[in-house]
Design a protein around this motif. Structure first.
Motif, PDB file in Angstrom:
ATOM      1  N   SER A 173      16.184   2.574 118.171  1.00 14.23           N
ATOM      2  CA  SER A 173      17.598   2.796 118.515  1.00 14.23           C
ATOM      3  C   SER A 173      17.712   3.585 119.809  1.00 14.23           C
ATOM      4  CB  SER A 173      18.301   3.566 117.392  1.00 14.23           C
ATOM      5  OG  SER A 173      18.257   2.810 116.208  1.00 14.23           O
ATOM      6  N   LEU A 174      18.621   3.166 120.674  1.00 11.21           N
ATOM      7  CA  LEU A 174      18.872   3.888 121.927  1.00 11.21           C
ATOM      8  C   LEU A 174      19.861   5.013 121.661  1.00 11.21           C
ATOM      9  CD1 LEU A 174      19.379   0.987 124.533  1.00 11.21           C
ATOM     10  CD2 LEU A 174      17.250   2.108 123.818  1.00 11.21           C
ATOM     11  N   THR A 175      19.764   6.096 122.442  1.00 17.62           N
ATOM     12  CA  THR A 175      20.807   7.124 122.408  1.00 17.62           C
ATOM     13  C   THR A 175      22.015   6.573 123.170  1.00 17.62           C
ATOM     14  OG1 THR A 175      20.081   8.078 124.472  1.00 17.62           O
ATOM     15  CG2 THR A 175      19.096   9.010 122.463  1.00 17.62           C
ATOM     16  N   LEU A 176      23.132   7.277 123.075  1.00 16.77           N
ATOM     17  CA  LEU A 176      24.328   6.831 123.812  1.00 16.77           C
ATOM     18  C   LEU A 176      24.071   6.850 125.314  1.00 16.77           C
ATOM     19  CD1 LEU A 176      26.992   8.606 121.587  1.00 16.77           C
ATOM     20  CD2 LEU A 176      26.698   6.139 121.858  1.00 16.77           C
ATOM     21  N   VAL A 219      22.155   1.329 118.576  1.00 17.94           N
ATOM     22  CA  VAL A 219      22.428   2.600 119.255  1.00 17.94           C
ATOM     23  C   VAL A 219      22.755   3.644 118.184  1.00 17.94           C
ATOM     24  CG1 VAL A 219      23.940   3.780 120.919  1.00 17.94           C
ATOM     25  CG2 VAL A 219      23.422   1.352 121.235  1.00 17.94           C
ATOM     26  N   THR A 246      29.505   6.928 117.518  1.00 20.09           N
ATOM     27  CA  THR A 246      28.804   5.798 118.151  1.00 20.09           C
ATOM     28  C   THR A 246      29.809   4.787 118.709  1.00 20.09           C
ATOM     29  OG1 THR A 246      27.145   6.061 116.417  1.00 20.09           O
ATOM     30  CG2 THR A 246      26.914   4.145 117.831  1.00 20.09           C
ATOM     31  N   LYS A 301      11.800   1.071 121.985  1.00 18.09           N
ATOM     32  CA  LYS A 301      12.876   1.514 122.866  1.00 18.09           C
ATOM     33  C   LYS A 301      12.691   1.156 124.331  1.00 18.09           C
ATOM     34  CE  LYS A 301      14.842   5.695 122.496  1.00 18.09           C
ATOM     35  NZ  LYS A 301      15.495   6.761 121.764  1.00 18.09           N
ATOM     36  N   SER A 349      16.401  -5.249 120.183  1.00 19.75           N
ATOM     37  CA  SER A 349      16.064  -4.075 119.368  1.00 19.75           C
ATOM     38  C   SER A 349      15.108  -4.485 118.254  1.00 19.75           C
ATOM     39  CB  SER A 349      17.328  -3.438 118.783  1.00 19.75           C
ATOM     40  OG  SER A 349      18.242  -3.111 119.810  1.00 19.75           O
ATOM     41  N   VAL A 380      29.808   3.736 122.590  1.00 18.08           N
ATOM     42  CA  VAL A 380      29.430   2.393 123.081  1.00 18.08           C
ATOM     43  C   VAL A 380      30.615   1.700 123.752  1.00 18.08           C
ATOM     44  CG1 VAL A 380      27.478   2.092 121.484  1.00 18.08           C
ATOM     45  CG2 VAL A 380      29.721   1.155 120.855  1.00 18.08           C
ATOM     46  N   GLU A 387      21.120   6.434 126.794  1.00 21.20           N
ATOM     47  CA  GLU A 387      20.235   5.302 127.127  1.00 21.20           C
ATOM     48  C   GLU A 387      21.012   3.983 127.123  1.00 21.20           C
ATOM     49  OE1 GLU A 387      16.076   7.211 125.342  1.00 21.20           O
ATOM     50  OE2 GLU A 387      17.426   6.107 124.008  1.00 21.20           O
ATOM     51  N   PHE A 388      21.994   3.888 126.228  1.00 22.62           N
ATOM     52  CA  PHE A 388      22.801   2.657 126.195  1.00 22.62           C
ATOM     53  C   PHE A 388      23.644   2.556 127.465  1.00 22.62           C
ATOM     54  CE2 PHE A 388      26.707   0.321 124.923  1.00 22.62           C
ATOM     55  CZ  PHE A 388      26.121  -0.927 124.779  1.00 22.62           C
ATOM     56  N   ALA A 394      27.068  -3.477 120.000  1.00 20.05           N
ATOM     57  CA  ALA A 394      26.208  -2.294 119.943  1.00 20.05           C
ATOM     58  C   ALA A 394      26.674  -1.386 118.822  1.00 20.05           C
ATOM     59  CB  ALA A 394      26.252  -1.556 121.285  1.00 20.05           C
TER      60      ALA A 394
END
Ligand code: PEP
Ligand code: MN
Length: 347
Positions: free
Chosen positions: A313-316, A299, A113, A277, A271, A117, A318-319, A99
């Protein structure tokens, strides 16, 4: 095709004898791997294979009709399990969750990031420094500066790193810094690049070309294996279709199909596979349920500021949510995602 498995520690004279025999029979041959345990790939038929079996130093001979003899499960029936770092393996039930951002943009972006992750349970940090962009005026990546930032993020978090290599000339300086070399979808048929990474001993993440058939993809993997590098991870990232409601069509049926055809591990990138998303979590779950050996997820701490692929891209946060669900699924499958420090992810 024949794959001739030589005994470990066999003599170079024994390899030479097999090669001489094949030459006299008018067969092609290619010696792969080190001389302690080489393989010889040849276009000889089963009759030639049977004769070769009696030669000294020959352990086994596998005949196959597949155009990817070294990638084929017929030749190597067991899952190909290998180490990424001393602690982290892929294959045979060991999953990798890669990620990170589409592109490395700045020191603070990649470090934030990477920490985020890792905290959620990713075991590899992704980040592009050399970006294969469709348009020449789009952000092309930070190049070697981006690699230096990835290395800093690795030092800071302990996460191994995967990044795309676009040109064989970059291999020599790039190889010592990265843990996995990524070949992007657009370069799946860049045969000079495939040959170059085949000469290294670093794991290679080989993305499926956006218009590539499974046969073409496995033959691209064969280029790397034929160079003597057996550490190939396949990555399904979606193929082009008529339907524009998703960026690509994520072909999840390829996961169990690859498992029957090949011993190589396969991960899924939902992705790029969907470009949307809201589809990434369900497709991640489906990929794991289908037997994938891991995931690659984009992410970004602030996707709306991303210089590439922000929309997917996911936010932190969302990850983290995705990882919670993936871990529940892995637990339900009686397994767990192994983190770099060997911790079980909290549920
Ligand atoms: C990427 O992973 O950064 C990327 C460019 O993906 P793909 O090659 O699958 O388009
Ligand atoms: Mn991207």
């Amino acid at each position: 095709m024949l794959v001739i498995h030589m005994e470990r520690g066999c003599k170079s004279l024994e390899v030479a004898r097999v090669c001489g025999f094949l030459e006299r029979k008018g067969c092609s041959l290619r010696v792969v791997g080190s001389f302690e345990s080489p393989y010889i790939v040849s276009d000889g038929d089963e009759e030639v294979g049977n004769l070769i079996l009696s030669l000294q130093g020959v352990k086994a001979v596998t005949p196959t009709k597949k155009p990817f003899p070294l990638a084929s499960r017929e030749t190597f029936p067991d899952d190909n399990v290998f180490n990424i770092t001393e602690e982290i393996k892929i294959g045979g039930g060991n999953r990798l969750i890669m990620a990170g951002p589409c592109s490395v943009e700045s020191r603070s972006q990649i470090i934030e990031t990477a920490k985020g992750v890792k905290c959620s349970g990713a075991n590899v940090l992704r980040g592009g420094a050399f970006k294969p962009r469709t348009n020449p005026y789009s952000f092309q990546g930070l190049g070697s500066e981006g690699i230096a930032l990835m290395v800093e993020a690795k030092k800071e978090t302990g996460l191994p790193i995967v990044t795309e290599i676009m040109s064989p000339e970059d291999l020599e300086w790039l190889e010592p810094h990265v843990d996995i070399l990524q070949i992007g979808s657009r370069n799946m048929m860049n045969f000079s690049l495939l040959k170059a990474v085949g000469r290294t001993r670093k794991p290679v993440l080989l993305k499926r070309g956006m218009m590539a058939t499974v046969d073409e993809w496995l033959q691209a993997a064969e280029y790397i294996l034929a160079g003597g590098n057996h550490k190939v991870i396949l990555c399904e990232r979606g193929i082009r279709s008529f339907d524009k409601s998703t960026r690509n069509t994520l072909d999840l049926s390829v996961v169990p199909l690859i498992k029957t055809l090949s011993h190589l591990p396969i991960i899924v990138d939902p992705s790029h596979g969907t470009g949307r998303k809201e589809l990434i979590k369900p497709m991640s779950m489906a990929a794991i349920a289908a037997g994938a050996d891991g995931l690659m997820i984009e992410v970004h701490p602030r996707p709306h500021e991303a210089l590439s692929d922000g929309a997917q891209s996911l936010t932190l946060e969302e990850f983290q949510d995705l990882m919670d669900s993936v871990n529940k699924l892995c637990n339900a499958l009686n397994e767990e995602v192994k983190t770099p420090c060997g911790l079980r992810i909290a549920m």
